[in-house]
Design a protein around this motif. Sequence first.
Motif, PDB file in Angstrom:
ATOM      1  N   UNK A   1      22.806  -6.735  27.119  1.00 54.50           N
ATOM      2  CA  UNK A   1      22.187  -5.328  27.624  1.00 54.50           C
ATOM      3  C   UNK A   1      22.502  -5.006  27.003  1.00 54.50           C
ATOM      4  N   UNK A   2      23.877  -5.039  27.371  1.00 52.04           N
ATOM      5  CA  UNK A   2      24.727  -3.180  26.601  1.00 52.04           C
ATOM      6  C   UNK A   2      25.977  -4.334  25.842  1.00 52.04           C
ATOM      7  N   UNK A   3      26.704  -3.471  24.990  1.00 55.85           N
ATOM      8  CA  UNK A   3      26.926  -3.196  23.638  1.00 55.85           C
ATOM      9  C   UNK A   3      28.572  -2.112  23.829  1.00 55.85           C
ATOM     10  N   UNK A   4      29.613  -2.530  23.210  1.00 57.64           N
ATOM     11  CA  UNK A   4      30.490  -1.783  22.862  1.00 57.64           C
ATOM     12  C   UNK A   4      30.668  -1.876  21.278  1.00 57.64           C
ATOM     13  N   UNK A   5      30.390  -0.785  20.299  1.00 59.30           N
ATOM     14  CA  UNK A   5      31.447  -0.776  18.510  1.00 59.30           C
ATOM     15  C   UNK A   5      32.455  -0.564  18.639  1.00 59.30           C
ATOM     16  N   UNK A   6      33.014  -1.209  18.233  1.00 55.56           N
ATOM     17  CA  UNK A   6      34.286  -1.070  17.380  1.00 55.56           C
ATOM     18  C   UNK A   6      34.674  -1.492  16.468  1.00 55.56           C
ATOM     19  N   UNK A   7      34.250  -0.018  15.306  1.00 58.37           N
ATOM     20  CA  UNK A   7      35.225  -0.725  14.479  1.00 58.37           C
ATOM     21  C   UNK A   7      36.391  -0.876  13.667  1.00 58.37           C
ATOM     22  N   UNK A   8      35.903  -1.313  12.278  1.00 60.13           N
ATOM     23  CA  UNK A   8      37.467  -2.151  12.060  1.00 60.13           C
ATOM     24  C   UNK A   8      37.289  -1.194  10.140  1.00 60.13           C
TER      25      UNK A   8
END
Length: 169
Positions: free
Chosen positions: A117-124
Amino acid sequence: MLQLDMVQQLTSKMETCSSLEEILQVSFHHLSQVLGNQNIAVHMKMNKHTDFQPAVMHKRSVFDEDTWKSRHRQIRLDYENDLLFQEAIQGKQSILVPDVELDHRPCHNACRQFGVESMLMLPLFVEDFAIGVIIVVGIGSKFLYTSDQIEQAQTIANTTATCLLKHVR
């Protein structure tokens, strides 16, 4: 000063790890403490000639890793054409999507398949090369994070990328 202390403690813990998966599990543990959410996984690209793929999932996630990977194979997520994934990589910054249904960028089929339903994207990133994206998802409910939480989470992701690089060298 707190951020520096956190980075030093996290780096210390990660440097004692003997595998990439151990480093990622340490990262996931710290992310779950900051964000209050254990539904965390990483999609990684091991070299410049391969595509991103589901790699490791937090051991305390609602999904088991085999099911998660199998479902991704069925969905056949196209990372090159996924707007949200590409924005996180190209922008080199975290992205919060508080409601995936109201945002055109996520792959809605994948979100429905997993109940996201929701998301947080954290690039590496390692030396300007995207090696992966840590994704924290709200399953069955939406998660909202403060800018401080997101900043701490991205710091953990950056520290994780640095430690992954040290581990493979």
